[in-house]
Scaffold this motif. Structure first.
Motif, PDB file in Angstrom:
ATOM      1  N   VAL A  85       0.844  -1.200   0.000  1.00  0.00           N
ATOM      2  CA  VAL A  85       0.000   0.000   0.000  1.00  0.00           C
ATOM      3  C   VAL A  85       0.881   1.252   0.000  1.00  0.00           C
ATOM      4  O   VAL A  85       0.658   2.195  -0.762  1.00  0.00           O
ATOM      5  N   ALA A  86       1.909   1.251   0.863  1.00  0.00           N
ATOM      6  CA  ALA A  86       2.840   2.387   0.907  1.00  0.00           C
ATOM      7  C   ALA A  86       3.611   2.501  -0.396  1.00  0.00           C
ATOM      8  O   ALA A  86       3.821   3.611  -0.909  1.00  0.00           O
ATOM      9  N   ASP A  87       4.029   1.366  -0.954  1.00  0.00           N
ATOM     10  CA  ASP A  87       4.755   1.393  -2.234  1.00  0.00           C
ATOM     11  C   ASP A  87       3.877   1.966  -3.343  1.00  0.00           C
ATOM     12  O   ASP A  87       4.356   2.707  -4.207  1.00  0.00           O
TER      13      ASP A  87
ATOM     14  N   ILE B 232       7.673  -0.462  10.354  1.00  0.00           N
ATOM     15  CA  ILE B 232       7.066  -0.527   9.016  1.00  0.00           C
ATOM     16  C   ILE B 232       6.030   0.573   8.825  1.00  0.00           C
ATOM     17  O   ILE B 232       6.072   1.332   7.854  1.00  0.00           O
ATOM     18  N   PHE B 233       5.099   0.693   9.775  1.00  0.00           N
ATOM     19  CA  PHE B 233       3.984   1.607   9.564  1.00  0.00           C
ATOM     20  C   PHE B 233       4.333   3.063   9.859  1.00  0.00           C
ATOM     21  O   PHE B 233       3.608   3.967   9.442  1.00  0.00           O
ATOM     22  N   SER B 234       5.437   3.296  10.536  1.00  0.00           N
ATOM     23  CA  SER B 234       5.859   4.695  10.770  1.00  0.00           C
ATOM     24  C   SER B 234       6.264   5.378   9.462  1.00  0.00           C
ATOM     25  O   SER B 234       6.315   6.602   9.383  1.00  0.00           O
ATOM     26  N   LYS B 235       6.537   4.570   8.424  1.00  0.00           N
ATOM     27  CA  LYS B 235       6.947   5.125   7.136  1.00  0.00           C
ATOM     28  C   LYS B 235       5.739   5.531   6.282  1.00  0.00           C
ATOM     29  O   LYS B 235       5.889   6.131   5.226  1.00  0.00           O
ATOM     30  N   PHE B 236       4.531   5.174   6.741  1.00  0.00           N
ATOM     31  CA  PHE B 236       3.326   5.523   6.014  1.00  0.00           C
ATOM     32  C   PHE B 236       2.943   6.971   6.324  1.00  0.00           C
ATOM     33  O   PHE B 236       3.368   7.555   7.326  1.00  0.00           O
TER      34      PHE B 236
ATOM     35  N   ASN C 147      11.592  -5.055  -1.586  1.00  0.00           N
ATOM     36  CA  ASN C 147      11.702  -4.589  -0.201  1.00  0.00           C
ATOM     37  C   ASN C 147      12.929  -5.220   0.458  1.00  0.00           C
ATOM     38  O   ASN C 147      13.082  -6.451   0.461  1.00  0.00           O
ATOM     39  N   ILE C 148      13.796  -4.403   1.052  1.00  0.00           N
ATOM     40  CA  ILE C 148      15.026  -4.903   1.668  1.00  0.00           C
ATOM     41  C   ILE C 148      14.716  -5.830   2.839  1.00  0.00           C
ATOM     42  O   ILE C 148      15.445  -6.795   3.092  1.00  0.00           O
ATOM     43  N   ARG C 149      13.611  -5.592   3.538  1.00  0.00           N
ATOM     44  CA  ARG C 149      13.231  -6.468   4.653  1.00  0.00           C
ATOM     45  C   ARG C 149      12.916  -7.866   4.152  1.00  0.00           C
ATOM     46  O   ARG C 149      13.347  -8.868   4.742  1.00  0.00           O
TER      47      ARG C 149
ATOM     48  N   SER D 295       7.203   0.776 -11.147  1.00  0.00           N
ATOM     49  CA  SER D 295       7.020   0.701  -9.697  1.00  0.00           C
ATOM     50  C   SER D 295       5.547   0.561  -9.344  1.00  0.00           C
ATOM     51  O   SER D 295       5.186  -0.098  -8.353  1.00  0.00           O
ATOM     52  N   HIS D 296       4.673   1.157 -10.150  1.00  0.00           N
ATOM     53  CA  HIS D 296       3.230   1.035  -9.923  1.00  0.00           C
ATOM     54  C   HIS D 296       2.774  -0.407 -10.110  1.00  0.00           C
ATOM     55  O   HIS D 296       2.056  -0.966  -9.277  1.00  0.00           O
ATOM     56  N   ILE D 297       3.212  -1.036 -11.209  1.00  0.00           N
ATOM     57  CA  ILE D 297       2.810  -2.420 -11.477  1.00  0.00           C
ATOM     58  C   ILE D 297       3.373  -3.362 -10.416  1.00  0.00           C
ATOM     59  O   ILE D 297       2.702  -4.297  -9.967  1.00  0.00           O
ATOM     60  N   ALA D 298       4.619  -3.108  -9.983  1.00  0.00           N
ATOM     61  CA  ALA D 298       5.228  -3.950  -8.939  1.00  0.00           C
ATOM     62  C   ALA D 298       4.431  -3.866  -7.648  1.00  0.00           C
ATOM     63  O   ALA D 298       4.194  -4.881  -6.977  1.00  0.00           O
ATOM     64  N   ALA D 299       4.009  -2.658  -7.274  1.00  0.00           N
ATOM     65  CA  ALA D 299       3.234  -2.477  -6.043  1.00  0.00           C
ATOM     66  C   ALA D 299       1.868  -3.146  -6.144  1.00  0.00           C
ATOM     67  O   ALA D 299       1.407  -3.804  -5.199  1.00  0.00           O
ATOM     68  N   ILE D 300       1.209  -2.984  -7.310  1.00  0.00           N
ATOM     69  CA  ILE D 300      -0.095  -3.626  -7.517  1.00  0.00           C
ATOM     70  C   ILE D 300       0.032  -5.141  -7.415  1.00  0.00           C
ATOM     71  O   ILE D 300      -0.778  -5.824  -6.776  1.00  0.00           O
TER      72      ILE D 300
END
Length: 462
Positions: free
Chosen positions: A138-140, A454-458, A397-399, A149-154
């Protein structure tokens, strides 16, 4: 989320603007929690929202006492059929920061709490709306700034990575349960988990993991852009090429060698893939202190790049010197493209045509914009953009990348344990370690600290 270590109650009601601050036609305020309808009903005077059907929109005014705050549209989503799986209301008001602030203040007086960054998505995850990789997607998606990047996130948000990981984890869980069962019959020396089958499974899983791990270079480049350094001798035409790729006069172009003293960086989109193009100082020995610093920075930028475009003056470069320069670049183990610039000045007898590798060169004229499209196609090929276009699952994602590497190592330990004939209890520990790292990716295994990070980056409101 049965395996999750994370146990934090979310029984309060949160509110936040879902649109960015600043004057605009409209703004959206999002509220989620069990008291959502009661709180908004207190302010909304048109009708009783609790009696309206879910997924409907209603026009009316918001009032605090006798004061009209705004005329609004109220969209209602009743639990569990909402993004957070809680009662959710979205208020569309006029896009004034003052109005947004007054409405939120009125809701805070009703007992709502201002949401933290990413808290709506965090609640969606905790309530089982989707797993952790999908939440991160969702953040991506919000930050995607290119087609790739849009297609990767979807793809990730729709479970591309999740499905792969869950499938691997289920197979491992089956064998782990068989080995655990053996431990219950330890005195009877029975074997429920065939070691040869387990070994075969682990090898197959490692093959899938290797493919995902290797995809990170492509996925990370698509998500963050491909750092691409234009390097070469002074006066090779590097700044001209930068300007042509960007389609603007970004860098100073001069016939005087050493004009570029520091790196100049900008971005260009090529068929949906973002390249971060970096023009650098010319590579040469120099006694000029400032230029020497620039040359040093060029070499540093080359080491950090994902792609190097090595540009040389085709009309004046000696093939022997070129070969020595390319040998140095090859030692960096970074993909590079060799580009012969000013090719419009070449004669059939030119020295560069005598070089055995001359057919592998891309011949361009940056000044005349000759063969620039061929160069762009080669840039896409070098970053393996075709892998992405086919819809393959990519790790961005590096994680996820680190957890996959740890899983691979844990499975390697399992193979070693099988080959050395270790007891079932030790084998079970090694498999649990692999399951733990796989579970970290999708959120079956997680902690407060991990989720907070994770969510602090949103953004607030998402």
């Amino acid at each position: 989320m049965a395996d999750s270590i994370y146990i934090t109650p979310t029984d309060d009601t949160i509110v936040a603007p879902a649109t960015t601050p600043g004057t605009s036609a409209i703004a959206v305020i999002r509220i989620s929690g069990k008291e959502t309808f009661n709180m908004v009903n207190t302010l909304f005077k048109a009708k009783d929202l609790t009696k309206q059907a879910t997924h409907t929109i209603h026009f009316g005014t918001l009032r605090e006492g006798n004061t009209i705050l705004d005329e609004v549209l109220v969209s209602i989503f009743k639990a569990p059929n909402s993004f957070t799986k809680e009662d959710v209301i979205e208020i569309s008001c006029h896009g004034s920061d003052f109005i947004v602030r007054k409405i939120i203040q009125a809701l805070l007086k009703q007992g709502a709490r201002l949401a933290r960054p990413g808290e709506f998505t965090k609640r969606a995850f905790l309530n089982g709306r989707f797993d952790l990789t999908q939440a991160e997607a969702v953040a991506d998606l919000i930050h995607s700034d290119s087609e790739a990047s849009h297609i990767a996130a979807i793809h990730q948000m729709r479970g591309g990575i999740s499905n792969e990981i869950k499938n691997l984890r289920e197979k491992l869980i089956h064998f782990a349960s068989m080995i655990e069962l053996e431990l219950d019959f330890g005195e009877e020396d029975v074997e429920f988990a065939d070691r040869a089958d387990l070994q075969k499974l682990i090898t197959e899983i490692q093959k899938v993991l290797s493919s995902l791990i290797e995809s990170f270079d492509v996925g990370n480049a698509i998500k963050n852009g491909v750092p691409t350094v234009i390097a070469g001798k002074p006066n090779a035409g590097k700044s001209t090429l930068l300007n042509v790729l960007l389609n603007e006069d970004k860098a100073i172009v001069s016939a005087i060698p050493g004009t570029t003293r520091d790196a100049i960086e900008d971005e260009v989109m090529i068929e949906g893939v973002r390249f971060r193009i970096i023009d650098t100082a010319g590579l040469r020995e120099t006694t000029d202190t400032v230029e020497a610093i620039g040359v040093s920075r060029t070499r540093d930028k080359m080491k950090q790049a994902s792609l190097i475009i090595y540009l040389f003056d085709a009309a004046t470069t000696n093939p022997y010197d070129l070969e020595k320069e390319l040998q140095e670049i090859a030692q960096l183990n970074i993909p590079f493209i060799v580009v012969a610039n000013k090719s419009d000045q070449l004669l059939p007898s030119s020295a560069i045509y005598q070089w055995p590798e001359s057919s592998q060169l891309i011949y361009i004229s940056a000044a005349n914009k000759l063969n620039i499209e061929e160069l762009k196609s080669r840039m896409l090929k070098e970053v393996k953009a075709e892998k992405f276009v086919t819809g393959n699952t990519l790790i961005t994602n590096i994680r996820h990348y680190e957890s996959l590497r740890q899983t691979y190592q844990a499975l390697q330990t399992v193979l070693t344990s099988i080959n050395t004939g270790l007891s079932g209890d030790l084998l079970a520990l090694d498999i649990r370690s692999a399951l733990y790292h796989l579970g970290e990716i999708t959120g079956e295994i997680t902690t407060d600290d991990l989720l907070a990070t994770i969510f602090s980056k949103f953004c607030i409101g998402k």
